[in-house]
Design a protein around this motif. Structure first.
Motif, PDB file in Angstrom:
ATOM      1  N   GLY A 258       3.389   1.302  -9.774  1.00  0.00           N
ATOM      2  CA  GLY A 258       4.085   0.026  -9.863  1.00  0.00           C
ATOM      3  C   GLY A 258       5.472   0.066  -9.242  1.00  0.00           C
ATOM      4  N   LYS A 259       6.440  -0.492  -9.937  1.00  0.00           N
ATOM      5  CA  LYS A 259       7.810  -0.587  -9.413  1.00  0.00           C
ATOM      6  C   LYS A 259       8.471   0.788  -9.292  1.00  0.00           C
ATOM      7  CE  LYS A 259       9.793  -1.537 -13.993  1.00  0.00           C
ATOM      8  NZ  LYS A 259      10.332  -0.177 -14.179  1.00  0.00           N
ATOM      9  N   ASP A 260       7.976   1.777 -10.027  1.00  0.00           N
ATOM     10  CA  ASP A 260       8.600   3.108  -9.988  1.00  0.00           C
ATOM     11  C   ASP A 260       8.354   3.840  -8.679  1.00  0.00           C
ATOM     12  OD1 ASP A 260       9.667   2.870 -12.541  1.00  0.00           O
ATOM     13  OD2 ASP A 260       7.873   3.659 -13.511  1.00  0.00           O
ATOM     14  N   VAL A 261       7.348   3.423  -7.911  1.00  0.00           N
ATOM     15  CA  VAL A 261       7.088   4.094  -6.632  1.00  0.00           C
ATOM     16  C   VAL A 261       7.532   3.246  -5.442  1.00  0.00           C
ATOM     17  CG1 VAL A 261       5.186   5.420  -7.609  1.00  0.00           C
ATOM     18  CG2 VAL A 261       4.690   3.255  -6.445  1.00  0.00           C
ATOM     19  N   GLU A 262       8.137   2.105  -5.719  1.00  0.00           N
ATOM     20  CA  GLU A 262       8.637   1.257  -4.637  1.00  0.00           C
ATOM     21  C   GLU A 262       9.695   2.013  -3.828  1.00  0.00           C
ATOM     22  OE1 GLU A 262       8.617  -2.480  -2.536  1.00  0.00           O
ATOM     23  OE2 GLU A 262       7.264  -1.577  -3.996  1.00  0.00           O
ATOM     24  N   GLY A 263       9.571   1.952  -2.506  1.00  0.00           N
ATOM     25  CA  GLY A 263      10.524   2.604  -1.623  1.00  0.00           C
ATOM     26  C   GLY A 263      10.198   4.049  -1.293  1.00  0.00           C
ATOM     27  N   THR A 264       9.130   4.589  -1.881  1.00  0.00           N
ATOM     28  CA  THR A 264       8.755   5.985  -1.641  1.00  0.00           C
ATOM     29  C   THR A 264       8.415   6.212  -0.169  1.00  0.00           C
ATOM     30  OG1 THR A 264       7.807   6.150  -3.858  1.00  0.00           O
ATOM     31  CG2 THR A 264       7.104   7.800  -2.261  1.00  0.00           C
ATOM     32  N   PHE A 265       8.908   7.331   0.374  1.00  0.00           N
ATOM     33  CA  PHE A 265       8.532   7.747   1.726  1.00  0.00           C
ATOM     34  C   PHE A 265       7.403   8.777   1.636  1.00  0.00           C
ATOM     35  CE2 PHE A 265      12.880   6.252   2.455  1.00  0.00           C
ATOM     36  CZ  PHE A 265      12.709   5.487   3.601  1.00  0.00           C
ATOM     37  N   PHE A 266       6.465   8.707   2.571  1.00  0.00           N
ATOM     38  CA  PHE A 266       5.337   9.638   2.563  1.00  0.00           C
ATOM     39  C   PHE A 266       4.785   9.769   3.983  1.00  0.00           C
ATOM     40  CE2 PHE A 266       3.744   5.390   2.238  1.00  0.00           C
ATOM     41  CZ  PHE A 266       2.527   5.365   2.911  1.00  0.00           C
ATOM     42  N   PRO A 267       4.305  10.965   4.353  1.00  0.00           N
ATOM     43  CA  PRO A 267       3.638  11.102   5.648  1.00  0.00           C
ATOM     44  C   PRO A 267       2.241  10.513   5.549  1.00  0.00           C
ATOM     45  CG  PRO A 267       3.496  13.158   4.463  1.00  0.00           C
ATOM     46  CD  PRO A 267       4.300  12.223   3.592  1.00  0.00           C
ATOM     47  N   SER A 268       1.728  10.023   6.649  1.00  0.00           N
ATOM     48  CA  SER A 268       0.440   9.329   6.595  1.00  0.00           C
ATOM     49  C   SER A 268      -0.283   9.412   7.927  1.00  0.00           C
ATOM     50  CB  SER A 268       0.680   7.851   6.243  1.00  0.00           C
ATOM     51  OG  SER A 268      -0.522   7.111   6.363  1.00  0.00           O
ATOM     52  N   GLY A 269      -1.597   9.364   7.852  1.00  0.00           N
ATOM     53  CA  GLY A 269      -2.359   9.125   9.062  1.00  0.00           C
ATOM     54  C   GLY A 269      -2.118   7.698   9.509  1.00  0.00           C
ATOM     55  N   PRO A 270      -2.123   7.429  10.814  1.00  0.00           N
ATOM     56  CA  PRO A 270      -1.829   6.079  11.292  1.00  0.00           C
ATOM     57  C   PRO A 270      -2.812   5.022  10.805  1.00  0.00           C
ATOM     58  CG  PRO A 270      -2.611   7.480  13.083  1.00  0.00           C
ATOM     59  CD  PRO A 270      -2.339   8.367  11.921  1.00  0.00           C
ATOM     60  N   GLY A 271      -4.052   5.423  10.504  1.00  0.00           N
ATOM     61  CA  GLY A 271      -5.034   4.444  10.045  1.00  0.00           C
ATOM     62  C   GLY A 271      -4.647   3.777   8.746  1.00  0.00           C
ATOM     63  N   VAL A 272      -3.946   4.492   7.876  1.00  0.00           N
ATOM     64  CA  VAL A 272      -3.568   3.955   6.564  1.00  0.00           C
ATOM     65  C   VAL A 272      -2.612   2.779   6.698  1.00  0.00           C
ATOM     66  CG1 VAL A 272      -2.496   4.520   4.350  1.00  0.00           C
ATOM     67  CG2 VAL A 272      -3.885   6.226   5.528  1.00  0.00           C
ATOM     68  N   VAL A 273      -1.757   2.827   7.704  1.00  0.00           N
ATOM     69  CA  VAL A 273      -0.744   1.777   7.898  1.00  0.00           C
ATOM     70  C   VAL A 273      -1.014   1.017   9.197  1.00  0.00           C
ATOM     71  CG1 VAL A 273       1.006   2.938   6.507  1.00  0.00           C
ATOM     72  CG2 VAL A 273       0.828   3.480   8.942  1.00  0.00           C
ATOM     73  N   ALA A 274      -2.284   0.919   9.568  1.00  0.00           N
ATOM     74  CA  ALA A 274      -2.652   0.335  10.864  1.00  0.00           C
ATOM     75  C   ALA A 274      -2.087  -1.065  11.060  1.00  0.00           C
ATOM     76  CB  ALA A 274      -4.179   0.316  11.015  1.00  0.00           C
ATOM     77  N   LYS A 275      -2.052  -1.873  10.012  1.00  0.00           N
ATOM     78  CA  LYS A 275      -1.599  -3.261  10.132  1.00  0.00           C
ATOM     79  C   LYS A 275      -0.148  -3.351  10.579  1.00  0.00           C
ATOM     80  CE  LYS A 275      -4.637  -5.460   6.714  1.00  0.00           C
ATOM     81  NZ  LYS A 275      -4.694  -6.161   5.405  1.00  0.00           N
ATOM     82  N   THR A 276       0.669  -2.402  10.145  1.00  0.00           N
ATOM     83  CA  THR A 276       2.097  -2.475  10.445  1.00  0.00           C
ATOM     84  C   THR A 276       2.531  -1.482  11.521  1.00  0.00           C
ATOM     85  OG1 THR A 276       2.481  -1.041   8.517  1.00  0.00           O
ATOM     86  CG2 THR A 276       2.745  -3.406   8.191  1.00  0.00           C
ATOM     87  N   LEU A 277       1.575  -0.791  12.137  1.00  0.00           N
ATOM     88  CA  LEU A 277       1.916   0.095  13.251  1.00  0.00           C
ATOM     89  C   LEU A 277       2.445  -0.711  14.425  1.00  0.00           C
ATOM     90  CD1 LEU A 277      -1.074   2.622  13.563  1.00  0.00           C
ATOM     91  CD2 LEU A 277       1.286   3.172  12.937  1.00  0.00           C
ATOM     92  N   PRO A 278       3.369  -0.144  15.205  1.00  0.00           N
ATOM     93  CA  PRO A 278       3.771  -0.814  16.457  1.00  0.00           C
ATOM     94  C   PRO A 278       2.553  -0.965  17.370  1.00  0.00           C
ATOM     95  CG  PRO A 278       5.239   1.025  15.939  1.00  0.00           C
ATOM     96  CD  PRO A 278       4.095   1.130  14.992  1.00  0.00           C
ATOM     97  N   ASN A 279       2.504  -2.045  18.121  1.00  0.00           N
ATOM     98  CA  ASN A 279       1.375  -2.260  19.035  1.00  0.00           C
ATOM     99  C   ASN A 279       1.265  -1.167  20.084  1.00  0.00           C
ATOM    100  OD1 ASN A 279       0.548  -4.622  17.758  1.00  0.00           O
ATOM    101  ND2 ASN A 279       1.872  -5.909  19.008  1.00  0.00           N
ATOM    102  N   SER A 280       2.349  -0.449  20.325  1.00  0.00           N
ATOM    103  CA  SER A 280       2.349   0.620  21.316  1.00  0.00           C
ATOM    104  C   SER A 280       1.664   1.890  20.811  1.00  0.00           C
ATOM    105  CB  SER A 280       3.791   0.964  21.710  1.00  0.00           C
ATOM    106  OG  SER A 280       4.537   1.368  20.562  1.00  0.00           O
ATOM    107  N   ASN A 281       1.387   1.984  19.506  1.00  0.00           N
ATOM    108  CA  ASN A 281       0.769   3.187  18.967  1.00  0.00           C
ATOM    109  C   ASN A 281      -0.663   3.331  19.484  1.00  0.00           C
ATOM    110  OD1 ASN A 281      -0.878   4.741  16.806  1.00  0.00           O
ATOM    111  ND2 ASN A 281       1.244   5.230  16.314  1.00  0.00           N
TER     112      ASN A 281
END
Length: 388
Positions: A258-281
């Motif tokens: 919930g709110k306790d993990v808001e703002g957390t940084f984490f490494p990720s495969g690009p597929g997980v964040v595909a929607k917000t990846l730059p179009n150049s990726n």
């Protein structure tokens, strides 16, 4: 009524025709994942992706035998025995946790069965030896992900770091790799703690870390159990940056955190964040193709690191099968050996998490295109930094 000679002639003609017809032996893929237990948050989206696997591979009918290891090492090895000895599968996909994967390596080697692990630790495939000869892995190595975490820390003014990780092979693997890279980047580690996946309190460990006043803390856990240290840090008033590993990429982590993990940084495969990846990726198109397929079946914002890895495992098998089929028939020792060799020679295969180029010394095959830094924003996994 036809004469006996004519009947014999007809039977011979039919036999010759059947012998000349192409043989379509069924491919059997064994799967052992954690559908229940502490790692179920990883296993369930993994299984969901597998339920989308096509029923044919390289023109051959495919049977998928899915077993639950209940997040337990003993169950994982029992499943591996059943799949290899009784079901006589051509390959095994899974498990999703590092301890289970390490326990299965000996059986993979003994039965000469290719195993595509969906757990993260580099110890599954390194150092290369007789038993790891049969093992491959879809998730990025912890060492690979540690480089982008430490780069992000350095680029954002972090000088001192605390560490808390699982008291098992996953946590130890992360400690080994992170501490090594942190030293290279001149990051000072001021505290290191451990906890069990089943622990209900980490107050003592967290208080020790907070007392060292680190600029940032890395939690080396996975799925829902990775929430506990972070919640405790927030409750105890820690104000520094909190980092997690790519093992958190589950919907349950977001729900429980919930709110306790808001703002957390984490490494990720690009597929997980595909929607917000730059179009150049370069991986965005492949990631979005799978994301649309997965969301069509399971709804918006349901795709995770682990479902993407599971889809990548299918693509890896699909890519290797045509070459293996040239050498032998499914269901044979020779076919398993040929399939292992074909997987090991995978080149330029694009999957939702990157591009795979394997070799006899590298049974993961992912390069820097396979990882970005993500951030939890609005209770969603989003792109933050890095990548191509």
């Amino acid at each position: 009524m036809p004469s006996p000679m004519r009947r014999l002639s007809a039977l011979l003609s039919l036999s010759l025709a059947m012998a000349a017809a192409p043989s379509f032996a069924q491919i059997k893929i064994g799967i052992t994942i954690s559908s229940t237990g502490p790692a179920a948050a990883i296993g369930i989206p993994t299984k969901n992706a597998m339920l989308l696997w096509p029923k044919e591979i390289a023109g051959q009918k495919a049977e998928y035998i899915i077993l639950d290891d209940a997040s337990d090492v003993t169950n994982a090895t029992r499943n591996m025995r059943r799949l290899t000895a009784e079901e006589k599968v051509d390959a095994v996909v899974g498990p999703v946790t590092t301890p289970n994967a390490l326990a299965m390596l000996d059986i993979a080697a003994e039965t000469e069965t290719p195993m595509i692990a969906l757990a993260a630790s580099s110890a599954i495939v390194e150092p290369m030896d007789a038993k790891r000869f049969w093992a491959f892995k879809m998730p990025q190595n912890d060492s690979h992900m540690a480089t982008i975490i430490t780069q992000h820390m350095s680029d954002n003014g972090v000088k001192t770091v605390g560490f808390i990780g699982f008291a098992d092979a996953y946590g130890e693997g992360w400690w080994r790799e992170f501490s090594k890279v942190a030293e290279i980047r001149k990051l000072k580690i001021v505290g290191s703690e451990r906890y069990a996946r089943t622990d209900t309190s980490v107050t003592g460990q967290v208080l020790k870390l907070i007392s060292a006043q680190p600029d940032a803390i890395l939690v080396a856990g996975s799925a829902t159990p990775a929430v506990l240290p972070q919640k405790t840090l927030v409750e105890r008033g820690y104000k520094g940056r909190i980092y997690q590993t790519h093992g958190i990429g589950t919907l349950d982590f977001l729900r429980v955190g919930g709110k306790d993990v808001e703002g957390t940084f984490f490494p990720s495969g690009p597929g997980v964040v595909a929607k917000t990846l730059p179009n150049s990726n370069s991986i965005k198109k492949t990631g979005m193709d799978f994301l649309r397929r997965y969301e069509a079946a399971y709804g918006p914002d349901t795709m995770t690191q682990f479902s993407a890895d599971a889809w990548g495992a299918y693509l890896l098998l699909e890519n290797a099968m045509p070459q293996a089929l040239k050498s032998a028939k499914p269901g044979t020792k020779e076919f398993r050996a040929a399939l292992r060799t074909a997987i090991e020679n995978t080149k330029n295969l694009m999957v939702p998490q990157g591009v795979i180029n394997m070799s006899p010394k590298d049974h993961v095959g992912l390069d820097q295109r396979s990882r970005v830094m993500g951030r939890i924003v609005g209770n969603k996994f989003t792109y933050a930094y890095g990548g191509e």
